[in-house]
Design a protein around this motif. Structure first.
Motif, PDB file in Angstrom:
ATOM      1  N   ALA A   1       0.837  -1.204   0.000  1.00 22.62           N
ATOM      2  CA  ALA A   1       0.000   0.000   0.000  1.00 22.62           C
ATOM      3  C   ALA A   1       0.873   1.255   0.000  1.00 22.62           C
ATOM      4  CB  ALA A   1      -0.936  -0.012   1.204  1.00 22.62           C
ATOM      5  N   ARG A   2       1.954   1.232   0.767  1.00 22.97           N
ATOM      6  CA  ARG A   2       2.865   2.388   0.799  1.00 22.97           C
ATOM      7  C   ARG A   2       3.529   2.597  -0.570  1.00 22.97           C
ATOM      8  NH1 ARG A   2       5.369   1.010   6.614  1.00 22.97           N
ATOM      9  NH2 ARG A   2       3.760   2.024   7.865  1.00 22.97           N
ATOM     10  N   ALA A   3       3.959   1.504  -1.199  1.00 27.03           N
ATOM     11  CA  ALA A   3       4.599   1.609  -2.515  1.00 27.03           C
ATOM     12  C   ALA A   3       3.625   2.144  -3.557  1.00 27.03           C
ATOM     13  CB  ALA A   3       5.143   0.248  -2.943  1.00 27.03           C
ATOM     14  N   VAL A   4       2.385   1.671  -3.516  1.00 21.14           N
ATOM     15  CA  VAL A   4       1.379   2.141  -4.475  1.00 21.14           C
ATOM     16  C   VAL A   4       1.066   3.614  -4.226  1.00 21.14           C
ATOM     17  CG1 VAL A   4      -1.039   1.870  -5.177  1.00 21.14           C
ATOM     18  CG2 VAL A   4       0.407  -0.130  -4.928  1.00 21.14           C
ATOM     19  N   ALA A   5       0.998   4.017  -2.965  1.00 21.63           N
ATOM     20  CA  ALA A   5       0.756   5.429  -2.644  1.00 21.63           C
ATOM     21  C   ALA A   5       1.894   6.291  -3.174  1.00 21.63           C
ATOM     22  CB  ALA A   5       0.588   5.601  -1.144  1.00 21.63           C
ATOM     23  N   ALA A   6       3.123   5.824  -3.039  1.00 18.73           N
ATOM     24  CA  ALA A   6       4.273   6.574  -3.553  1.00 18.73           C
ATOM     25  C   ALA A   6       4.186   6.705  -5.071  1.00 18.73           C
ATOM     26  CB  ALA A   6       5.580   5.900  -3.144  1.00 18.73           C
ATOM     27  N   ALA A   7       3.798   5.617  -5.757  1.00 19.14           N
ATOM     28  CA  ALA A   7       3.650   5.670  -7.219  1.00 19.14           C
ATOM     29  C   ALA A   7       2.537   6.642  -7.612  1.00 19.14           C
ATOM     30  CB  ALA A   7       3.354   4.276  -7.771  1.00 19.14           C
ATOM     31  N   ALA A   8       1.443   6.632  -6.872  1.00 19.26           N
ATOM     32  CA  ALA A   8       0.344   7.559  -7.160  1.00 19.26           C
ATOM     33  C   ALA A   8       0.805   8.998  -6.978  1.00 19.26           C
ATOM     34  CB  ALA A   8      -0.855   7.265  -6.259  1.00 19.26           C
ATOM     35  N   ASN A   9       1.576   9.245  -5.937  1.00 16.96           N
ATOM     36  CA  ASN A   9       2.080  10.603  -5.719  1.00 16.96           C
ATOM     37  C   ASN A   9       3.001  11.049  -6.849  1.00 16.96           C
ATOM     38  OD1 ASN A   9       0.681  11.054  -3.333  1.00 16.96           O
ATOM     39  ND2 ASN A   9       2.304  10.198  -2.070  1.00 16.96           N
ATOM     40  N   CYS A  10       3.827  10.130  -7.360  1.00 23.33           N
ATOM     41  CA  CYS A  10       4.695  10.458  -8.507  1.00 23.33           C
ATOM     42  C   CYS A  10       3.854  10.784  -9.739  1.00 23.33           C
ATOM     43  CB  CYS A  10       5.650   9.310  -8.809  1.00 23.33           C
ATOM     44  SG  CYS A  10       6.954   9.121  -7.593  1.00 23.33           S
ATOM     45  N   ALA A  11       2.801   9.992  -9.976  1.00 23.45           N
ATOM     46  CA  ALA A  11       1.927  10.244 -11.124  1.00 23.45           C
ATOM     47  C   ALA A  11       1.236  11.590 -10.983  1.00 23.45           C
ATOM     48  CB  ALA A  11       0.898   9.117 -11.271  1.00 23.45           C
ATOM     49  N   ILE A  12       0.797  11.927  -9.781  1.00 19.04           N
ATOM     50  CA  ILE A  12       0.146  13.219  -9.539  1.00 19.04           C
ATOM     51  C   ILE A  12       1.128  14.350  -9.833  1.00 19.04           C
ATOM     52  CG2 ILE A  12      -0.779  14.714  -7.721  1.00 19.04           C
ATOM     53  CD1 ILE A  12      -1.901  12.095  -6.435  1.00 19.04           C
ATOM     54  N   GLU A  13       2.359  14.203  -9.340  1.00 23.77           N
ATOM     55  CA  GLU A  13       3.376  15.239  -9.550  1.00 23.77           C
ATOM     56  C   GLU A  13       3.708  15.390 -11.032  1.00 23.77           C
ATOM     57  OE1 GLU A  13       8.005  16.082  -8.309  1.00 23.77           O
ATOM     58  OE2 GLU A  13       6.765  14.862  -6.975  1.00 23.77           O
ATOM     59  N   LEU A  14       3.899  14.265 -11.722  1.00 24.13           N
ATOM     60  CA  LEU A  14       4.202  14.306 -13.155  1.00 24.13           C
ATOM     61  C   LEU A  14       3.051  14.933 -13.936  1.00 24.13           C
ATOM     62  CD1 LEU A  14       6.018  13.580 -15.537  1.00 24.13           C
ATOM     63  CD2 LEU A  14       4.986  11.315 -15.533  1.00 24.13           C
ATOM     64  N   ASN A  15       1.830  14.580 -13.574  1.00 21.35           N
ATOM     65  CA  ASN A  15       0.667  15.135 -14.248  1.00 21.35           C
ATOM     66  C   ASN A  15       0.608  16.646 -14.043  1.00 21.35           C
ATOM     67  OD1 ASN A  15      -1.519  14.622 -15.908  1.00 21.35           O
ATOM     68  ND2 ASN A  15      -2.940  14.391 -14.216  1.00 21.35           N
ATOM     69  N   GLY A  16       0.887  17.094 -12.839  1.00 24.48           N
ATOM     70  CA  GLY A  16       0.902  18.529 -12.561  1.00 24.48           C
ATOM     71  C   GLY A  16       1.963  19.256 -13.364  1.00 24.48           C
ATOM     72  N   MET A  17       3.144  18.644 -13.484  1.00 24.45           N
ATOM     73  CA  MET A  17       4.221  19.254 -14.270  1.00 24.45           C
ATOM     74  C   MET A  17       3.837  19.331 -15.745  1.00 24.45           C
ATOM     75  SD  MET A  17       7.492  17.520 -12.247  1.00 24.45           S
ATOM     76  CE  MET A  17       8.230  17.013 -13.749  1.00 24.45           C
ATOM     77  N   ALA A  18       3.199  18.285 -16.259  1.00 29.93           N
ATOM     78  CA  ALA A  18       2.779  18.288 -17.663  1.00 29.93           C
ATOM     79  C   ALA A  18       1.736  19.380 -17.896  1.00 29.93           C
ATOM     80  CB  ALA A  18       2.219  16.919 -18.054  1.00 29.93           C
ATOM     81  N   ARG A  19       0.770  19.498 -16.973  1.00 32.08           N
ATOM     82  CA  ARG A  19      -0.242  20.552 -17.116  1.00 32.08           C
ATOM     83  C   ARG A  19       0.391  21.933 -17.061  1.00 32.08           C
ATOM     84  NH1 ARG A  19      -3.451  18.509 -12.816  1.00 32.08           N
ATOM     85  NH2 ARG A  19      -4.279  16.576 -13.569  1.00 32.08           N
ATOM     86  N   ALA A  20       1.315  22.139 -16.123  1.00 32.98           N
ATOM     87  CA  ALA A  20       1.979  23.437 -15.992  1.00 32.98           C
ATOM     88  C   ALA A  20       2.772  23.775 -17.253  1.00 32.98           C
ATOM     89  CB  ALA A  20       2.896  23.428 -14.767  1.00 32.98           C
ATOM     90  N   ALA A  21       3.474  22.790 -17.807  1.00 37.50           N
ATOM     91  CA  ALA A  21       4.234  23.037 -19.034  1.00 37.50           C
ATOM     92  C   ALA A  21       3.300  23.364 -20.188  1.00 37.50           C
ATOM     93  CB  ALA A  21       5.091  21.814 -19.378  1.00 37.50           C
ATOM     94  N   GLY A  22       2.194  22.643 -20.288  1.00 37.46           N
ATOM     95  CA  GLY A  22       1.221  22.924 -21.346  1.00 37.46           C
ATOM     96  C   GLY A  22       0.637  24.314 -21.225  1.00 37.46           C
ATOM     97  N   LEU A  23       0.320  24.721 -19.996  1.00 31.87           N
ATOM     98  CA  LEU A  23      -0.213  26.076 -19.780  1.00 31.87           C
ATOM     99  C   LEU A  23       0.834  27.138 -20.108  1.00 31.87           C
ATOM    100  CD1 LEU A  23      -2.209  25.562 -16.469  1.00 31.87           C
ATOM    101  CD2 LEU A  23      -3.145  26.004 -18.753  1.00 31.87           C
TER     102      LEU A  23
END
Length: 124
Positions: free
Chosen positions: A72-94
């Motif tokens: 569960a901890r490993a999956v949470a860490a992966a989800a947090n990485c995906a959230i961060e990457l998604n935010g960076m992609a959105r920010a770059a697109g904007l």
């Protein structure tokens, strides 16, 4: 050097954001399923503890529960990485849209055809 347009960059970033959003949703779903299993394992552990099972059986349940918590901890860490990457992609697109999108749209929607670049570049 490969040529790429701002429109292509924007499209690539949109695709990246969509892909990471899908990964984020899948990781969150997996985390919720694992969390449910962790709660169930803990409930079972306490039930067999109350029933007076031997220490070896209790230890087995603790190991299973510990493995689920680790997953569960490993999956949470992966989800947090995906959230961060998604935010960076959105920010770059904007940022691209803010800096270049208006110009790109203006050129694309201009009522006159684009000029012949050769004529401008090869002037004497």
């Amino acid at each position: 050097m490969a040529e790429i347009t701002y429109s292509q960059i924007q499209e690539n970033l949109v695709q990246l954001a969509v892909a990471t959003a899908v990964e984020e949703a899948a990781a969150r779903d997996r985390f919720e399923r694992l969390n449910t299993k962790v709660v169930e394992a803990e409930r079972n552990y306490h039930a067999i503890e109350r029933l007076g099972f031997d220490p070896l059986t209790l230890n087995d349940f603790q190991q299973v529960g510990g493995a689920l918590v680790g997953q569960a901890r490993a999956v949470a860490a992966a989800a947090n990485c995906a959230i961060e990457l998604n935010g960076m992609a959105r920010a770059a697109g904007l940022a691209i849209e803010r800096r270049h999108g208006g110009f790109d749209r203006a050129v694309a929607s201009a009522p006159v055809p684009a000029a012949n670049r050769e004529a401008y570049n090869n002037r004497m």
